[in-house]
Design a protein around this motif. Structure first.
Motif, PDB file in Angstrom:
ATOM      1  N   SER A  76       0.867  -1.184   0.000  1.00 41.50           N
ATOM      2  CA  SER A  76       0.000   0.000   0.000  1.00 41.50           C
ATOM      3  C   SER A  76       0.897   1.225   0.000  1.00 41.50           C
ATOM      4  O   SER A  76       1.866   1.300   0.760  1.00 41.50           O
ATOM      5  CB  SER A  76      -0.842   0.028   1.280  1.00 41.50           C
ATOM      6  N   THR A  77       0.556   2.199  -0.829  1.00 41.75           N
ATOM      7  CA  THR A  77       1.322   3.435  -0.830  1.00 41.75           C
ATOM      8  C   THR A  77       0.416   4.565  -1.320  1.00 41.75           C
ATOM      9  O   THR A  77      -0.792   4.371  -1.458  1.00 41.75           O
ATOM     10  CB  THR A  77       2.617   3.305  -1.678  1.00 41.75           C
ATOM     11  N   THR A  78       0.991   5.738  -1.503  1.00 39.39           N
ATOM     12  CA  THR A  78       0.187   6.850  -1.998  1.00 39.39           C
ATOM     13  C   THR A  78       0.904   7.547  -3.143  1.00 39.39           C
ATOM     14  O   THR A  78       2.135   7.548  -3.222  1.00 39.39           O
ATOM     15  CB  THR A  78      -0.101   7.901  -0.892  1.00 39.39           C
ATOM     16  N   TRP A  79       0.118   8.115  -4.010  1.00 33.13           N
ATOM     17  CA  TRP A  79       0.621   8.992  -5.082  1.00 33.13           C
ATOM     18  C   TRP A  79      -0.145  10.289  -4.926  1.00 33.13           C
ATOM     19  O   TRP A  79      -1.346  10.326  -5.195  1.00 33.13           O
ATOM     20  CB  TRP A  79       0.382   8.348  -6.430  1.00 33.13           C
ATOM     21  N   GLY A  80       0.538  11.327  -4.439  1.00 29.55           N
ATOM     22  CA  GLY A  80      -0.201  12.522  -4.029  1.00 29.55           C
ATOM     23  C   GLY A  80      -1.176  12.104  -2.939  1.00 29.55           C
ATOM     24  O   GLY A  80      -0.801  11.444  -1.977  1.00 29.55           O
ATOM     25  N   SER A  81      -2.435  12.432  -3.137  1.00 26.50           N
ATOM     26  CA  SER A  81      -3.423  12.047  -2.118  1.00 26.50           C
ATOM     27  C   SER A  81      -4.155  10.754  -2.501  1.00 26.50           C
ATOM     28  O   SER A  81      -5.093  10.345  -1.833  1.00 26.50           O
ATOM     29  CB  SER A  81      -4.434  13.174  -1.947  1.00 26.50           C
ATOM     30  N   VAL A  82      -3.703  10.112  -3.570  1.00 29.12           N
ATOM     31  CA  VAL A  82      -4.395   8.906  -4.043  1.00 29.12           C
ATOM     32  C   VAL A  82      -3.741   7.658  -3.449  1.00 29.12           C
ATOM     33  O   VAL A  82      -2.523   7.472  -3.575  1.00 29.12           O
ATOM     34  CB  VAL A  82      -4.337   8.816  -5.592  1.00 29.12           C
ATOM     35  N   GLY A  83      -4.517   6.829  -2.810  1.00 27.82           N
ATOM     36  CA  GLY A  83      -3.995   5.560  -2.299  1.00 27.82           C
ATOM     37  C   GLY A  83      -3.844   4.594  -3.452  1.00 27.82           C
ATOM     38  O   GLY A  83      -4.786   4.374  -4.208  1.00 27.82           O
ATOM     39  N   ILE A  84      -2.648   4.044  -3.618  1.00 27.25           N
ATOM     40  CA  ILE A  84      -2.443   3.085  -4.715  1.00 27.25           C
ATOM     41  C   ILE A  84      -1.770   1.818  -4.183  1.00 27.25           C
ATOM     42  O   ILE A  84      -1.235   1.793  -3.077  1.00 27.25           O
ATOM     43  CB  ILE A  84      -1.608   3.679  -5.882  1.00 27.25           C
ATOM     44  N   HIS A  85      -1.827   0.772  -4.980  1.00 33.88           N
ATOM     45  CA  HIS A  85      -1.244  -0.521  -4.613  1.00 33.88           C
ATOM     46  C   HIS A  85      -0.189  -0.928  -5.635  1.00 33.88           C
ATOM     47  O   HIS A  85      -0.418  -0.839  -6.835  1.00 33.88           O
ATOM     48  CB  HIS A  85      -2.339  -1.596  -4.546  1.00 33.88           C
ATOM     49  N   VAL A  86       0.958  -1.357  -5.132  1.00 30.51           N
ATOM     50  CA  VAL A  86       2.055  -1.790  -5.993  1.00 30.51           C
ATOM     51  C   VAL A  86       2.370  -3.247  -5.678  1.00 30.51           C
ATOM     52  O   VAL A  86       2.652  -3.606  -4.530  1.00 30.51           O
ATOM     53  CB  VAL A  86       3.312  -0.918  -5.767  1.00 30.51           C
ATOM     54  N   LEU A  87       2.298  -4.084  -6.707  1.00 25.60           N
ATOM     55  CA  LEU A  87       2.643  -5.499  -6.537  1.00 25.60           C
ATOM     56  C   LEU A  87       4.138  -5.678  -6.709  1.00 25.60           C
ATOM     57  O   LEU A  87       4.748  -5.078  -7.605  1.00 25.60           O
ATOM     58  CB  LEU A  87       1.935  -6.349  -7.593  1.00 25.60           C
ATOM     59  N   GLY A  88       4.722  -6.495  -5.864  1.00 22.99           N
ATOM     60  CA  GLY A  88       6.095  -6.939  -6.057  1.00 22.99           C
ATOM     61  C   GLY A  88       6.024  -8.404  -6.439  1.00 22.99           C
ATOM     62  O   GLY A  88       5.543  -9.228  -5.654  1.00 22.99           O
ATOM     63  N   LEU A  89       6.445  -8.740  -7.650  1.00 20.45           N
ATOM     64  CA  LEU A  89       6.337 -10.128  -8.118  1.00 20.45           C
ATOM     65  C   LEU A  89       7.716 -10.758  -8.209  1.00 20.45           C
ATOM     66  O   LEU A  89       8.691 -10.095  -8.583  1.00 20.45           O
ATOM     67  CB  LEU A  89       5.660 -10.173  -9.499  1.00 20.45           C
ATOM     68  N   ASP A  90       7.770 -12.058  -7.879  1.00 16.41           N
ATOM     69  CA  ASP A  90       9.019 -12.817  -7.951  1.00 16.41           C
ATOM     70  C   ASP A  90      10.070 -12.231  -7.010  1.00 16.41           C
ATOM     71  O   ASP A  90      11.236 -12.096  -7.372  1.00 16.41           O
ATOM     72  CB  ASP A  90       9.544 -12.835  -9.397  1.00 16.41           C
ATOM     73  N   ILE A  91       9.610 -11.885  -5.811  1.00 16.30           N
ATOM     74  CA  ILE A  91      10.521 -11.345  -4.789  1.00 16.30           C
ATOM     75  C   ILE A  91      11.131 -12.489  -3.985  1.00 16.30           C
ATOM     76  O   ILE A  91      10.595 -13.597  -3.963  1.00 16.30           O
ATOM     77  CB  ILE A  91       9.771 -10.417  -3.807  1.00 16.30           C
ATOM     78  N   ASP A  92      12.221 -12.182  -3.313  1.00 10.16           N
ATOM     79  CA  ASP A  92      12.733 -13.082  -2.286  1.00 10.16           C
ATOM     80  C   ASP A  92      12.130 -12.596  -0.968  1.00 10.16           C
ATOM     81  O   ASP A  92      12.532 -11.548  -0.453  1.00 10.16           O
ATOM     82  CB  ASP A  92      14.261 -12.998  -2.254  1.00 10.16           C
ATOM     83  N   PRO A  93      11.159 -13.354  -0.419  1.00  7.34           N
ATOM     84  CA  PRO A  93      10.442 -12.847   0.762  1.00  7.34           C
ATOM     85  C   PRO A  93      11.318 -12.764   2.014  1.00  7.34           C
ATOM     86  O   PRO A  93      10.957 -12.080   2.967  1.00  7.34           O
ATOM     87  CB  PRO A  93       9.294 -13.847   0.955  1.00  7.34           C
ATOM     88  N   GLY A  94      12.465 -13.445   1.979  1.00 10.24           N
ATOM     89  CA  GLY A  94      13.341 -13.403   3.148  1.00 10.24           C
ATOM     90  C   GLY A  94      14.413 -12.329   3.055  1.00 10.24           C
ATOM     91  O   GLY A  94      15.268 -12.213   3.943  1.00 10.24           O
ATOM     92  N   SER A  95      14.388 -11.541   1.996  1.00  6.25           N
ATOM     93  CA  SER A  95      15.456 -10.558   1.802  1.00  6.25           C
ATOM     94  C   SER A  95      15.335  -9.423   2.817  1.00  6.25           C
ATOM     95  O   SER A  95      14.238  -9.096   3.270  1.00  6.25           O
ATOM     96  CB  SER A  95      15.369  -9.992   0.380  1.00  6.25           C
ATOM     97  N   PRO A  96      16.484  -8.818   3.184  1.00 10.20           N
ATOM     98  CA  PRO A  96      16.445  -7.725   4.157  1.00 10.20           C
ATOM     99  C   PRO A  96      15.509  -6.595   3.726  1.00 10.20           C
ATOM    100  O   PRO A  96      14.819  -5.998   4.554  1.00 10.20           O
ATOM    101  CB  PRO A  96      17.901  -7.236   4.206  1.00 10.20           C
TER     102      PRO A  96
END
Ligand code: AMP
Ligand code: MN
Ligand code: MN
Ligand code: MN
Length: 290
Positions: A76-96
């Motif tokens: 979840s994040t924002t762009w100006g006052s708009v709440g937007i959602h950014v997907l992270g695909l093919d991540i290493d979930p254990g990464s720092p």
């Protein structure tokens, strides 16, 4: 099903769904039950993309059959006052980077939940934070958990009404100042080896001009893809997003945004094929779908 689409060879033999939720965020199913349902629905590659958490991957059982599982997240994040959602695909979930990201967002969700609870109390709704926490059952609290409480307490007759009256855009429960910035979440995703994809671009109700501006800023921040095919979209909208994706030089993603059984169009794997001539994001995965 969608005769206007030319379906690439890949999408005839495969069904790639890169957006789904488990009970580790606001979904109904456990990760194992979600994977089983994906197989039942003919999904061949599934990304789990819970809101601001990667808990689903802790002790995850092996994917059943030939299902290919992709590790993801929906920040979840924002762009100006708009709440937007950014997907992270093919991540290493254990990464720092992801660990830093989820702990930042968990703290933000905690603060936000308290503010939502306080805002609702001002409207005479008592005990909402406790009720939402009960429904979250130890995971991060989101607005759907408040919605479930409002329904349980007989304050609204449905989740939909709860959003309309209390939690949706501009309402008391629409508290979003505390998310990490768009460039921060993209940095976390990239540092975790993943690809940042703008989720459900039509959900933000932007004009075409503003959507292009958002995508330009997203690209500048390191974003590489956008969802072209998403649940709750008609064919014409999907075609138009395919065109936008090509124009912007982005990779295209496809995902149902499945949360729970019985939610119609947002069923696992039950979305339109990718429009032709869009470069599929999955070809860039470290292990592209077989
Ligand atoms: P949050 O992550 O706390 O901002 O909550 C957003 C989530 O609420 C979305 O991911 C959806 O799952 C859910 N949601 C948003 N709008 C509605 C709605 N009108 N009815 C039911 N659920 C909704
Ligand atoms: Mn959700
Ligand atoms: Mn979303
Ligand atoms: Mn989602």
């Amino acid at each position: 099903m969608c005769p206007e689409y030319s379906v690439s060879d890949l999408s005839i033999s495969s069904n790639i769904d890169l957006h789904s939720h488990t009970h580790c965020s606001d979904g109904a199913l456990s990760p194992a039950a979600l994977m089983a349902r994906a197989v039942d629905n003919g999904v061949t590659t599934l990304a789990i993309t819970d809101h601001d958490t990667v808990d689903a991957f802790d002790g995850l059982p092996a994917a059943p059959g030939s299902l290919q599982l992709v590790r993801g997240i929906e920040f979840s994040t924002t762009w100006g006052s708009v709440g937007i959602h950014v997907l992270g695909l093919d991540i290493d979930p254990g990464s720092p980077a992801i660990l830093e990201g989820v702990s930042h967002q968990a703290a933000a969700r905690e603060r936000r939940a308290e503010r939502i609870g306080a805002n609702l109390a001002k409207l005479g709704v008592e005990g909402a934070l406790e009720g939402a926490a009960h429904h979250a059952a130890g995971s991060n609290i989101g607005r759907p958990h408040f919605a479930r409480h409002l329904v349980d307490a007989g304050i609204t007759d449905s989740m939909e009404t709860a959003f309309k009256k209390y939690l949706g855009d501009g309402k008391a429960g629409d508290v979003r100042e505390s998310w990490a910035s768009m460039s921060q979440v993209v940095d976390w995703i990239r540092a975790a080896g993943g690809i940042a994809v703008l989720a459900h671009p039509l959900a933000y109700k932007l004009t075409r001009t503003r959507l292009k501006r958002l995508l330009n800023d997203f690209i500048e921040a390191g974003g590489e893809g956008m969802e072209v095919v998403s649940g709750q979209q008609n064919e014409q909208q999907t075609r138009s997003l395919g065109q936008l994706c090509r124009d912007m030089g982005l990779l295209g993603s496809r995902g149902s945004d499945f949360h729970a059984p019985g939610q119609g169009w947002k069923e696992l794997g039950a979305v339109a094929p990718m429009p032709e001539r869009v470069s599929p994001v999955w070809e860039r995965f470290r292990q592209p779908p077989a």
